[in-house]
Design an enzyme around this catalytic site. Sequence first.
Site, PDB file in Angstrom:
ATOM      1  N   GLY A 145       3.032  -1.061   4.259  1.00  0.00           N
ATOM      2  CA  GLY A 145       3.038   0.369   3.951  1.00  0.00           C
ATOM      3  C   GLY A 145       4.439   0.835   3.606  1.00  0.00           C
ATOM      4  O   GLY A 145       4.949   0.598   2.511  1.00  0.00           O
ATOM      5  N   GLY A 146       5.105   1.479   4.573  1.00  0.00           N
ATOM      6  CA  GLY A 146       6.414   2.092   4.346  1.00  0.00           C
ATOM      7  C   GLY A 146       7.419   1.204   3.623  1.00  0.00           C
ATOM      8  O   GLY A 146       8.097   1.656   2.690  1.00  0.00           O
ATOM      9  N   ASN A 183       0.864  -1.180   0.000  1.00  0.00           N
ATOM     10  CA  ASN A 183       0.000   0.000   0.000  1.00  0.00           C
ATOM     11  C   ASN A 183       0.901   1.231   0.000  1.00  0.00           C
ATOM     12  O   ASN A 183       1.485   1.575   1.027  1.00  0.00           O
ATOM     13  CB  ASN A 183      -0.906  -0.027   1.236  1.00  0.00           C
ATOM     14  CG  ASN A 183      -1.746   1.225   1.362  1.00  0.00           C
ATOM     15  OD1 ASN A 183      -1.806   2.045   0.449  1.00  0.00           O
ATOM     16  ND2 ASN A 183      -2.410   1.375   2.510  1.00  0.00           N
ATOM     17  N   TRP A 184       1.000   1.862  -1.148  1.00  0.00           N
ATOM     18  CA  TRP A 184       1.929   2.993  -1.271  1.00  0.00           C
ATOM     19  C   TRP A 184       1.405   4.260  -0.606  1.00  0.00           C
ATOM     20  O   TRP A 184       2.141   5.242  -0.474  1.00  0.00           O
ATOM     21  CB  TRP A 184       2.212   3.286  -2.750  1.00  0.00           C
ATOM     22  CG  TRP A 184       2.940   2.194  -3.477  1.00  0.00           C
ATOM     23  CD1 TRP A 184       3.375   1.004  -2.952  1.00  0.00           C
ATOM     24  CD2 TRP A 184       3.314   2.176  -4.858  1.00  0.00           C
ATOM     25  NE1 TRP A 184       3.990   0.250  -3.924  1.00  0.00           N
ATOM     26  CE2 TRP A 184       3.966   0.952  -5.103  1.00  0.00           C
ATOM     27  CE3 TRP A 184       3.156   3.075  -5.912  1.00  0.00           C
ATOM     28  CZ2 TRP A 184       4.463   0.602  -6.363  1.00  0.00           C
ATOM     29  CZ3 TRP A 184       3.647   2.730  -7.167  1.00  0.00           C
ATOM     30  CH2 TRP A 184       4.298   1.509  -7.381  1.00  0.00           C
ATOM     31  N   HIS A 236      -9.381   1.177   5.304  1.00  0.00           N
ATOM     32  CA  HIS A 236      -8.091   1.432   5.943  1.00  0.00           C
ATOM     33  C   HIS A 236      -8.289   2.399   7.112  1.00  0.00           C
ATOM     34  O   HIS A 236      -9.121   3.316   7.033  1.00  0.00           O
ATOM     35  CB  HIS A 236      -7.099   2.010   4.926  1.00  0.00           C
ATOM     36  CG  HIS A 236      -5.703   1.994   5.439  1.00  0.00           C
ATOM     37  ND1 HIS A 236      -5.238   2.938   6.325  1.00  0.00           N
ATOM     38  CD2 HIS A 236      -4.687   1.122   5.239  1.00  0.00           C
ATOM     39  CE1 HIS A 236      -3.985   2.650   6.631  1.00  0.00           C
ATOM     40  NE2 HIS A 236      -3.630   1.553   5.985  1.00  0.00           N
ATOM     41  N   GLU A 268      -4.967  -4.696  10.805  1.00  0.00           N
ATOM     42  CA  GLU A 268      -3.925  -3.680  10.969  1.00  0.00           C
ATOM     43  C   GLU A 268      -4.175  -2.918  12.265  1.00  0.00           C
ATOM     44  O   GLU A 268      -4.992  -1.991  12.293  1.00  0.00           O
ATOM     45  CB  GLU A 268      -3.961  -2.687   9.804  1.00  0.00           C
ATOM     46  CG  GLU A 268      -3.735  -3.310   8.443  1.00  0.00           C
ATOM     47  CD  GLU A 268      -3.227  -2.285   7.443  1.00  0.00           C
ATOM     48  OE1 GLU A 268      -2.163  -2.528   6.871  1.00  0.00           O
ATOM     49  OE2 GLU A 268      -3.866  -1.237   7.266  1.00  0.00           O
TER      50      GLU A 268
HETATM   51  P1  13P Z   1       3.258   0.600   7.671  1.00  0.00           P
HETATM   52  O1  13P Z   1       3.756  -0.699   7.088  1.00  0.00           O
HETATM   53  O2  13P Z   1       3.950   1.792   7.131  1.00  0.00           O
HETATM   54  O3  13P Z   1       3.177   0.553   9.155  1.00  0.00           O
HETATM   55  O4  13P Z   1       1.732   0.752   7.130  1.00  0.00           O
HETATM   56  C1  13P Z   1       0.871  -0.305   7.243  1.00  0.00           C
HETATM   57  C2  13P Z   1      -0.367   0.020   6.494  1.00  0.00           C
HETATM   58  O5  13P Z   1      -1.117   0.896   6.884  1.00  0.00           O
HETATM   59  C3  13P Z   1      -0.642  -0.725   5.258  1.00  0.00           C
HETATM   60  O6  13P Z   1      -1.925  -0.494   4.801  1.00  0.00           O
END
Ligand code: 13P
Length: 255
Positions: free
Chosen positions: A237-238, A10-11, A98, A170
């Site tokens: 995410g990151g 997820n960018w 999300h 999440e």
């Molecule tokens: P991070 O991996 O940056 O913690 O983000 C997770 C996320 O929200 C994926 O949808």
Amino acid sequence: MSRKKIIAGNWKMNGTYEEAFKLTSEIVSMVKDEVKGYAEIILAPPFPFLTSVNKLTENSVIQVSAQNCASENSGAFTGEVSCAMIASCGATHVIIGHSERRTLFKEEDDVLLKKVKAALANNLKVIFCIGETKEQREKGIHFSVVEEQLKNTILRLSADDFRKCVIAYEPVWAIGTGLTASPAQAQEIHHHIRGLIASVFSDTIAQQCSILYGGSCNENNAAELFALQDVDGGLIGGASLKSRSFVTIIKAMKD
Ligand code: 13P
């Protein structure tokens, strides 16, 4: 019972067109056919890059997802993007619910369910996100929070429609914070979610549902999380913004 293993990136709202092009090209060349068979790989770029990312991934195992969608099909909704538009760009999935949408854009269960139905009506698969806040976990109500999030939304679908959904657990306190759920915490709540699905639909449907973990998942902790019995992959995410990190995470699914 075997179920689909999935790694999705997820960018969020990051990068320019050039950066999206470069990141996708790198991932495509690093992944090649290597992962065929053991995991589905999904990239979720921002809306303007969907078509290009789809073109770049056309001859690979990688699929494309939107990060959000409108609940309506068309009309006077300035700034919104419909599921039909998303599908016409070649995306196969959409992320719905999300925590950033829930918190920052005040999206509640009723609108989320409408979005899910719009996505399914347009043949998009849904990656549906749930998770508790830090405060809710500290109060010990995390099980009931995720239960409510599911009961008010995708657990109301028909069994056939539910099968087109993937769940991403999440915990909000782990998103972008560097804090990760411990393997015991992740396994416990994923198992709980699967039990809930079994109680509403059937054990078979519960066993076939992919439940992903998201929240500071990275190349150092992915293998341990993915080895858990009820964790079927990750929503990253990151770490999905760096090709090497993302591909290392993909490979952690295999090892
Ligand atoms: P991070 O991996 O940056 O913690 O983000 C997770 C996320 O929200 C994926 O949808």
